[in-house]
Enzyme design. Sequence first.
Site, PDB file in Angstrom:
ATOM      1  N   LYS A  45       0.808  -1.229   0.000  1.00  0.00           N
ATOM      2  CA  LYS A  45       0.000   0.000   0.000  1.00  0.00           C
ATOM      3  C   LYS A  45       0.841   1.279   0.000  1.00  0.00           C
ATOM      4  O   LYS A  45       0.435   2.308  -0.535  1.00  0.00           O
ATOM      5  CB  LYS A  45      -0.920   0.010   1.223  1.00  0.00           C
ATOM      6  N   GLU A  69      -9.736   6.198   2.926  1.00  0.00           N
ATOM      7  CA  GLU A  69     -10.586   5.138   3.459  1.00  0.00           C
ATOM      8  C   GLU A  69      -9.683   3.956   3.755  1.00  0.00           C
ATOM      9  O   GLU A  69      -8.613   3.830   3.162  1.00  0.00           O
ATOM     10  CB  GLU A  69     -11.663   4.746   2.439  1.00  0.00           C
ATOM     11  N   SER A  81       1.671  -9.643  -0.844  1.00  0.00           N
ATOM     12  CA  SER A  81       1.355  -8.213  -0.775  1.00  0.00           C
ATOM     13  C   SER A  81       1.562  -7.594   0.596  1.00  0.00           C
ATOM     14  O   SER A  81       1.773  -6.398   0.710  1.00  0.00           O
ATOM     15  CB  SER A  81      -0.094  -7.990  -1.224  1.00  0.00           C
TER      16      SER A  81
END
Lengths: 270, 410
Positions: free
Chosen positions: B103, B125, B392
Amino acid sequence: MSRIADRFAALRVRNRTALVPFVTAGDPCPAATVPVMRAMVEAGADILELGVPFSDPMADGPVIQRASERALAAGMDFGKVLDIVREFRADDAETPIVLMGYLNPLEAAGYAGAAERAAAAGVDGFITVDLPPEEADDLAREVRAHGMDPVFLVSPTSSDERIARICGEASGFVYYVSLKGVTGAATLDVDEVAERMARIRRVTDLPVGVGFGIRDGASAARVARISDAVVVGTAVVARVEESAHAPEALPGVLAAFIGELRRALDAATS
Amino acid sequence: MPDLANVKAEDRLIGRYPDERGHFGPYGGTFIAETLVRPVEELRDAYERCSKDPEFLAELDAELRHYVGRPSPLYLARRWSREIGGARIYLKREDLNHTGAHKVNNTVGQALLAKRMGKTRIIAETGAGQHGVATATVAARLGLECVVYMGAEDIARQAPNVFRMKLLGAEVVSVESGSKTLKDALNEAMRDWVSNIDDTYYIIGTVAGPHPYPMLVRDFNSVIGREARAQVLEQEGRLPDACVACVGGGSNAMGLFHAFLDDADVALYGVEAGGSGVETGKHAAPLAAGRPGVLHGNRTYLMQDSDGQITPAHSISAGLDYPGVGPEHSWLKDSGRATYVAVNDDEALAAFHVCTRTEGIIPALESSHALSYAVKLAADMRPDDIVVVGLSGRGDKDIQTVAAIEGIDL
C-alpha cells in the site's frame, strides 16, 4: 411539452416560484409515500422529487442516507418506486414527478427498460446524482425518447464552460446545487448563489432550481427571489424521520411544513 | 522470452489503457457528483504534469528507495516448492516494505502529488487498516493533517492498525452507515472530499474510484511488476510462466500484472476472496460471481442484487472485503488477458499456516489467498516452470484474527 415545462410555464404567468420537496420513496414504508405526496401537493408543492433508494448514497448526508436505509429495509426497489408513481398518477395527472437517485439501479434495470417503465408509470424526469454529462449520453437518449427530461446538476465548482455544456444537455430545468458538500450540510450564501444564477442564466432559458441548504421558510424566501424553483430535501426528510414510528401522521406533519414554505415563498415574491 | 518489439502496436496493452476519459473498454469512467468534477480534473492535470516531470519522478524514486526500502526481494520459496513438487514459486516480498504491505507504494506517490498540488489535508478510506496506516505514515512524514475513514466493523477486528494510525497522528473516524465496512468508508471519504475540496486531497487506496485514480494507483504500484520482471530475468534468465496475486480492489494485482501485460506467454491469475464459498453468497468475488454496474465513480463488476443494490462482501481478510473491483481487472477478465479465480477462507487460512511453517514468513491473510491458488497451480506444473506470487503484505496484523478462529485466547 413535458409536464415539467408546462408547470414552469404556468407558474411564470402567476409569478410564482416552484416549491419542490424531496422525499425518499418508501420511507419509512411503501404505503406511506402516496398519501405524503398528495398532502404536499395539497399544501402547495408544485413539483415532487422522489428519491429512489440506493445502498451507497455517496452524495447524501446522514439524514437522507438513513431514509434510503429505511426504505430498503422496508423492501423498496425500482419497480415499487414506479408503483408509487402510478398510484399517485391515478388522481393527479398534472404534478410533475422527478426521480432522483444514483445510476446503478438504472444500470441494473437496463436504461431502455427503466425509461419505458418510468414513462408508463407517469414519471417526468430523472436526476442522476453520479452521472455527469460526460457519461450521460446513453441514459439521456432513452429518457428523452420516452418524453421525459434528463435534469442535470450545476455546482459551485462548475466552470462557465461546463455550465454551458450542462445546460446544453439538460431539459426540464437545471438544478443548481448551492453548496460544496453533501445534502443537509451547512447554510447557504445567498449572494454567492445569486452570482452563480446570473452565470447560469446567461447560457440557458431553462428554469433554474436551487437546492442544498434550504431548511425553513426564511432560507426558502431568500432563494425564492433569485430562482425559478426551490428544492427542499433534508428538512423534509428529517420530518419524515421524526414521525417514522407513526406513518399515519406524516401527511399532516408534512402538509404543515410545506404550507409554511409556501407562504414564505409567496410572501417573498409578491 | 517474448520481445516487446515483436508485439504489434495495436495489440499492445501497456500505455493503451485507459483512454483519455478513463475507460478500460466499457469499464472505468467518471461517475461522480458534479461538485467533484473540478477537483477530479485538477488531479488528472496535476498527475499528467508530474508523471512527465523528471524532478517529481526522481523524488518518488528516492522515497521508494530510502523510505519504503525498495526494491523488495524476489524470493525463491525453495523448501515449499520442493514439497509441492511442481513449479518453482517465487514470492515478491511487498511484506518487507515500510509499513508491511504494498500500500505504501501508492501513498508515497499520492502524498507527493498532494504536496505539489498545495493540499494541506489528507483523507483516506481503509478496510484492513493497511492503507490507512500507509497514508497516516506518509502524512506524518510530510507534515500533513490526516483523517482516515474506517468501517465500525473493521475497527473492531483490526484494533492494532487503528492504534498505529492514531500513534502516527491521524484521526480515525468510525463509519456507522451501511455495512460498516470498506465500501461505506469509501462513501464517507467521498462525502468528506466533496465538502472540503479546496484544501483536501483524497488518497484512494486501490485501483478503483473515478478516473484518474484507477490509472494513478496502478502506476504507483506498477513498480512491483517492473522489479519482479527484471529480477526474474536476472535470477532465472527468463520470464515466469504465471503471476498470481490476490484481488480485493486489486491494487497489488494490477501493480504486479502491469509490467507483464504484453508478455503473452505469462499467464496472469487474480485471486478473489471466496469467503465461505462463492456458492453460499458469502464472499467477496465480484469478478467470479457479480455483474457490471456503477459504484464509487467507475463502471466495473460488482456484487449486487437484481435491483442494483450493492450486497455486502464477506471475507476472513478485511482487506479483500470489498464488493467491487478496479475497472482494469474487469477489462482484463472480459478480454481474457487475466484469469480470475476465488479461494475460500479456509483454504487461505491453510496457506497462511503452511507459508509460515515452511518458509518462516507470516503472510497477510489477503496474500494467503494468492498463495493458496499458487500452490494448486504449481502442483500441476513442471519443476522448471516458474510462478511469481505477489506477497502483498505481512501477517502480523492478522494474528489476532487467526487466533480467534482457532479458539486461542492471546
